[in-house]
Motif scaffolding. Structure first.
Motif, PDB file in Angstrom:
ATOM      1  N   HIS A 191      -3.592  -0.563   1.578  1.00  0.00           N
ATOM      2  CA  HIS A 191      -2.798  -1.791   1.600  1.00  0.00           C
ATOM      3  C   HIS A 191      -3.073  -2.520   0.280  1.00  0.00           C
ATOM      4  N   TYR A 192      -2.543  -3.742   0.112  1.00  0.00           N
ATOM      5  CA  TYR A 192      -2.575  -4.351  -1.214  1.00  0.00           C
ATOM      6  C   TYR A 192      -3.065  -5.794  -1.185  1.00  0.00           C
ATOM      7  N   MET A 193      -3.735  -6.168  -2.279  1.00  0.00           N
ATOM      8  CA  MET A 193      -4.068  -7.560  -2.579  1.00  0.00           C
ATOM      9  C   MET A 193      -3.479  -7.887  -3.942  1.00  0.00           C
ATOM     10  N   ILE A 194      -2.628  -8.880  -3.994  1.00  0.00           N
ATOM     11  CA  ILE A 194      -2.005  -9.295  -5.247  1.00  0.00           C
ATOM     12  C   ILE A 194      -2.568 -10.662  -5.613  1.00  0.00           C
ATOM     13  N   GLU A 195      -3.196 -10.746  -6.764  1.00  0.00           N
ATOM     14  CA  GLU A 195      -3.867 -11.979  -7.182  1.00  0.00           C
ATOM     15  C   GLU A 195      -3.132 -12.602  -8.364  1.00  0.00           C
ATOM     16  N   SER A 196      -2.596 -13.783  -8.124  1.00  0.00           N
ATOM     17  CA  SER A 196      -1.906 -14.530  -9.175  1.00  0.00           C
ATOM     18  C   SER A 196      -1.724 -15.958  -8.701  1.00  0.00           C
ATOM     19  N   ASP A 197      -1.690 -16.893  -9.636  1.00  0.00           N
ATOM     20  CA  ASP A 197      -1.385 -18.286  -9.303  1.00  0.00           C
ATOM     21  C   ASP A 197       0.111 -18.571  -9.389  1.00  0.00           C
ATOM     22  N   ASP A 198       0.896 -17.570  -9.764  1.00  0.00           N
ATOM     23  CA  ASP A 198       2.342 -17.710  -9.914  1.00  0.00           C
ATOM     24  C   ASP A 198       3.011 -16.975  -8.752  1.00  0.00           C
ATOM     25  N   GLU A 199       3.642 -17.734  -7.855  1.00  0.00           N
ATOM     26  CA  GLU A 199       4.257 -17.116  -6.672  1.00  0.00           C
ATOM     27  C   GLU A 199       5.388 -16.175  -7.053  1.00  0.00           C
ATOM     28  N   ARG A 200       6.076 -16.456  -8.154  1.00  0.00           N
ATOM     29  CA  ARG A 200       7.153 -15.560  -8.585  1.00  0.00           C
ATOM     30  C   ARG A 200       6.605 -14.182  -8.934  1.00  0.00           C
ATOM     31  N   ILE A 201       5.451 -14.151  -9.574  1.00  0.00           N
ATOM     32  CA  ILE A 201       4.825 -12.872  -9.918  1.00  0.00           C
ATOM     33  C   ILE A 201       4.325 -12.181  -8.657  1.00  0.00           C
ATOM     34  N   GLN A 202       3.740 -12.935  -7.741  1.00  0.00           N
ATOM     35  CA  GLN A 202       3.298 -12.346  -6.479  1.00  0.00           C
ATOM     36  C   GLN A 202       4.465 -11.670  -5.756  1.00  0.00           C
ATOM     37  N   ASN A 203       5.592 -12.374  -5.668  1.00  0.00           N
ATOM     38  CA  ASN A 203       6.752 -11.825  -4.962  1.00  0.00           C
ATOM     39  C   ASN A 203       7.363 -10.652  -5.721  1.00  0.00           C
ATOM     40  N   GLY A 204       7.418 -10.753  -7.044  1.00  0.00           N
ATOM     41  CA  GLY A 204       8.001  -9.674  -7.835  1.00  0.00           C
ATOM     42  C   GLY A 204       7.219  -8.379  -7.686  1.00  0.00           C
ATOM     43  N   ILE A 205       5.890  -8.454  -7.750  1.00  0.00           N
ATOM     44  CA  ILE A 205       5.051  -7.256  -7.589  1.00  0.00           C
ATOM     45  C   ILE A 205       5.182  -6.722  -6.165  1.00  0.00           C
ATOM     46  N   THR A 206       5.244  -7.616  -5.190  1.00  0.00           N
ATOM     47  CA  THR A 206       5.427  -7.193  -3.794  1.00  0.00           C
ATOM     48  C   THR A 206       6.705  -6.381  -3.638  1.00  0.00           C
ATOM     49  N   HIS A 207       7.800  -6.869  -4.209  1.00  0.00           N
ATOM     50  CA  HIS A 207       9.075  -6.159  -4.088  1.00  0.00           C
ATOM     51  C   HIS A 207       9.015  -4.787  -4.763  1.00  0.00           C
ATOM     52  N   LEU A 208       8.368  -4.704  -5.919  1.00  0.00           N
ATOM     53  CA  LEU A 208       8.264  -3.417  -6.612  1.00  0.00           C
ATOM     54  C   LEU A 208       7.475  -2.407  -5.781  1.00  0.00           C
ATOM     55  N   LEU A 209       6.398  -2.857  -5.156  1.00  0.00           N
ATOM     56  CA  LEU A 209       5.593  -1.951  -4.342  1.00  0.00           C
ATOM     57  C   LEU A 209       6.388  -1.442  -3.152  1.00  0.00           C
ATOM     58  N   VAL A 210       7.104  -2.336  -2.465  1.00  0.00           N
ATOM     59  CA  VAL A 210       7.900  -1.919  -1.309  1.00  0.00           C
ATOM     60  C   VAL A 210       9.037  -0.991  -1.742  1.00  0.00           C
ATOM     61  N   GLN A 211       9.695  -1.319  -2.843  1.00  0.00           N
ATOM     62  CA  GLN A 211      10.784  -0.465  -3.330  1.00  0.00           C
ATOM     63  C   GLN A 211      10.289   0.933  -3.686  1.00  0.00           C
ATOM     64  N   SER A 212       9.139   1.012  -4.359  1.00  0.00           N
ATOM     65  CA  SER A 212       8.626   2.321  -4.765  1.00  0.00           C
ATOM     66  C   SER A 212       8.168   3.130  -3.560  1.00  0.00           C
ATOM     67  N   LEU A 213       7.509   2.497  -2.590  1.00  0.00           N
ATOM     68  CA  LEU A 213       7.067   3.205  -1.391  1.00  0.00           C
ATOM     69  C   LEU A 213       8.247   3.695  -0.573  1.00  0.00           C
ATOM     70  N   ASN A 214       9.295   2.902  -0.511  1.00  0.00           N
ATOM     71  CA  ASN A 214      10.503   3.333   0.188  1.00  0.00           C
ATOM     72  C   ASN A 214      11.206   4.463  -0.564  1.00  0.00           C
ATOM     73  N   ASP A 215      11.154   4.400  -1.894  1.00  0.00           N
ATOM     74  CA  ASP A 215      11.817   5.408  -2.719  1.00  0.00           C
ATOM     75  C   ASP A 215      11.214   6.797  -2.516  1.00  0.00           C
ATOM     76  N   VAL A 216       9.892   6.855  -2.271  1.00  0.00           N
ATOM     77  CA  VAL A 216       9.232   8.163  -2.093  1.00  0.00           C
ATOM     78  C   VAL A 216       9.047   8.513  -0.623  1.00  0.00           C
ATOM     79  N   GLY A 217       9.575   7.696   0.274  1.00  0.00           N
ATOM     80  CA  GLY A 217       9.510   8.027   1.692  1.00  0.00           C
ATOM     81  C   GLY A 217       8.201   7.697   2.370  1.00  0.00           C
TER      82      GLY A 217
END
Length: 677
Positions: A191-217
């Protein structure tokens, strides 16, 4: 769970939809007749997937049919659609299958009940244990959902560059795309821990992780559910369990905000709810991907999570600092997005050798952009000045200041900190006015006995200074002798310098500072103190140093180096709590646990405090916390021996006098003259 909306366009059958007397009445009658037939098809399909999901017709309009589908586990939805077409003898021309959020699914379900294609919407929600989540009146918090769009591998890698987490995000994307995609989802190895004081960066990295995991099944769903938790926004165990079940096959994001600290002298019980979150996570770790979004410099919180989660593994993705050239490139990109060219005034704001986080650069850009609008784009406003004279009149802002003010006692400490904040703001105002001012010394000493909240106040103070623009990051680096003094010759000075660099833009908190004082001159402790004095001067505008310790030992420490005392601006003494304050602390700690203390128990606690204060090693707030923790244990022991049916809610929530244990007090040794009998 997986939620879908299926939109199907069926070719018209003129014989079915035509009725001579009235086309409209004929169409509605035909739609109702066909809808009833399709409902029967759905019921027949549901008998075969009864343990795995539920399919229903939602609406019929002209040749368009809308279905809702909820699944407890992944299934071949295309195959279900083929069954509808075949069993319903439909001739479809177009079908779209879309994953939807729980809220969208609720609307589809509501329409089905309205059109009488299902009999009871609440029964469906109850069957899948969703009734509490969709009923906002039962929630202690709100949670947000979204479906992230599909994205290719190249697009994901390209997008990852803008989140400035290359050292941790890049290797994880490589691991995700390693090897061939799996034919089925087996579970979540990490699972993941994303550390940042910028919520936009937190959300952006979250979306990339979900997109990549979905992309590879590796994950079936692109749905993300997100909750925000803090000591003030608690989530009950039942709601947490329901939320995790609703996210089976998908992703739950848990974002922490506010003061979340487990310091032993912290009086707010800030992490009381965290164990419930982690216990729920452990039960569902194979079926639900969990992403914790944490602020930077959150070692205490991160370690507490690791303590609770057991053997589950996490990948930490941390936002990195940008060097000057990268920072300039970031500012230029932001200016380009606004249709402007980055000029000298913007570029020169970036200091050589300074490391930046995106929130810092965003502040720099926003200030420049605001002036640019007035001086270049809309020149008619160039003479309108900012009301900086209000700076001194403004109260300190931010939740940290409110937390400090709400802490029990500490009147002299609060007064001195308010004066320190005022002096910082005055310097800033004079500088903005273009006045020449001497550089002001910002370093401090905190003195006080154990448990007087020195560490807690230092952490709040760091956040207060950040909220009010005094320091850039607002983090605190806590060190003791072992963190500063090297084991071998030549190690101490570099170690001290490294800690100062870690504290850039924040506070370096040196606890028990007098432990650096050795019995002999020229020792490693002397080297550490001399280096600290040197670095205090080198980083006087970038690091605030707070020395903390017991009052009777700090004088010896200050006398060790002649230049040390002159570099300290504020001496703040944390007084011992009196009996009334100690009792207030006890009430506060109990309330954080959802408990109350009856009057007789409080009288007993007051007596304990009056006696304990006479002891030389009295621990103030720490001592109170220990008394309450022992009382909770005694209460639990008392309740388990009671008749279960006779236990009420008040019994569970109330600490009674019999639960309060009177501690054994250490007796002082008395020397006697004569012989023992």
């Amino acid at each position: 769970m997986l939620f879908y909306k299926i939109e199907m366009i069926v070719l018209k059958d003129e014989n079915l939809f035509e009725e001579p007397r009235s086309k409209r009445i004929g169409r509605l009658s035909a739609e109702r007749e066909l809808g009833t037939a399709i409902c029967a098809v759905c019921e027949e399909i549901n008998e075969k997937i009864i343990d795995r999901g539920y399919l229903f017709l939602s609406t019929v309009s002209h040749e368009r049919f809308n279905f809702g589908l909820i699944l407890r586990e992944a299934m071949d939805v295309d195959e279900l659609v083929e069954k509808i077409i075949k069993m319903g003898r439909l001739e479809e021309s177009h079908t779209e299958i879309r994953e939807i959020t729980l809220w969208d699914f609720r609307r589809v379900l509501n329409l089905a009940e309205h059109e009488e294609y299902i009999t009871d919407e609440e029964a469906v929600l109850k069957e899948f244990e969703l009734e509490d989540l969709v009923n906002r009146r039962r929630l202690e918090f709100d949670f947000a959902e979204r479906i992230v769009p599909k994205c290719s591998k190249d697009g994901i890698y390209l997008a990852s560059n803008k989140y400035y987490a290359k050292e941790s995000l890049g290797p994880e994307l490589d691991r995700i795309y390693f090897g061939m995609p799996k034919k089925k989802v087996y579970g979540h190895p990490v699972h993941y821990m994303i550390e940042s004081d910028d919520e936009r960066i937190q959300n952006g990295i979250t979306h990339l992780l979900v997109q990549s995991l979905n992309d590879v099944g590796r994950i079936n769903s692109r749905r993300i559910s997100k909750i925000e938790l803090s000591p003030r926004y608690y989530c009950s165990k039942g709601i947490l369990e329901a939320l995790y079940k609703s996210c089976t096959g998908g992703t739950l994001v848990v974002r922490f905000f506010g003061q979340v600290d487990d310091a032993v002298d912290q009086m707010d019980g800030g992490l009381a709810y965290l164990e419930d979150v982690c216990n729920c996570f452990r039960r569902h770790c194979c079926d639900v991907l969990t992403i914790f979004q944490l602020p930077l410099e959150c070692t205490s919180l991160r370690m507490k999570i690791y303590e609770y989660i057991g053997d589950c593994s996490f990948v930490e993705v941390k936002q990195e600092q940008m060097e000057d050239e990268v920072a300039i490139s970031y500012l230029k990109d932001r200016a380009k997005q606004r249709g402007l060219r980055a000029d000298k005034n913007l570029i020169e704001r970036v200091e050589d050798g300074h490391m930046y986080l995106t929130p810092e650069l965003d502040v720099i850009f926003d200030e420049w952009y605001s002036r640019k609008l007035k001086t270049t784009v809309y020149k008619q406003y160039k003479d309108i000045s900012e009301p900086k004279k209000l700076l001194l009149e403004r109260k300190p802002k931010g939740t940290a200041y409110e937390e400090l003010e709400s802490m029990i006692g500490l009147d002299s400490a609060k007064k001195m900190i308010q004066q320190a904040i005022d002096s910082y703001k005055a310097q800033k105002m004079f500088k903005d006015k273009g006045l020449s001012v001497d550089t002001f010394c910002n370093h401090m000493i905190f003195t006080g006995n154990p448990g007087t909240a020195k560490t807690s106040v230092a952490r709040l103070f760091a956040r207060i200074l950040r909220d009010n623009g005094v320091i850039s990051k607002g983090h605190i680096v806590e060190v003791g002798r072992s963190d500063l003094v090297g084991k071998y010759i030549g190690w101490t000075a570099p170690t001290v310098k490294k800690k100062f660099k870690e504290a850039l833009g924040g506070i370096l908190f040196i606890d028990e500072a007098y432990s650096l004082v050795d019995d002999r001159n020229g020792s490693y402790g002397d080297e550490a103190i001399n280096t600290i004095v040197q670095e205090m001067e080198n980083y006087r505008d970038e690091v605030i140093v707070i020395f903390a310790g017991y009052p009777d030992k700090m004088e010896e420490f200050l006398d060790k180096n002649p230049g040390l005392r002159s570099r300290i601006a504020h001496f703040i003494h944390f007084e011992d709590y009196n009996e009334v304050e100690l009792c207030q602390i006890a009430t506060h700690i109990a309330s954080q646990k959802g408990m109350v203390i009856e009057d007789e128990a409080m009288e007993k606690i007051k007596g304990i405090m009056e006696t304990a204060k006479e002891q030389s090693d009295f621990g103030n707030g720490r001592y109170v916390r220990n008394v309450i923790e022992k009382a909770r244990m005694a209460q639990s022991s008392r309740l388990v021996h009671m008749d279960f049916d006779s236990i009420s809610q008040d019994d569970i929530k109330t600490i009674r006098a019999e639960d309060i244990e009177i501690p054994m007090q250490t007796k002082r040794k008395v020397n006697r003259i004569g012989f023992a009998g």
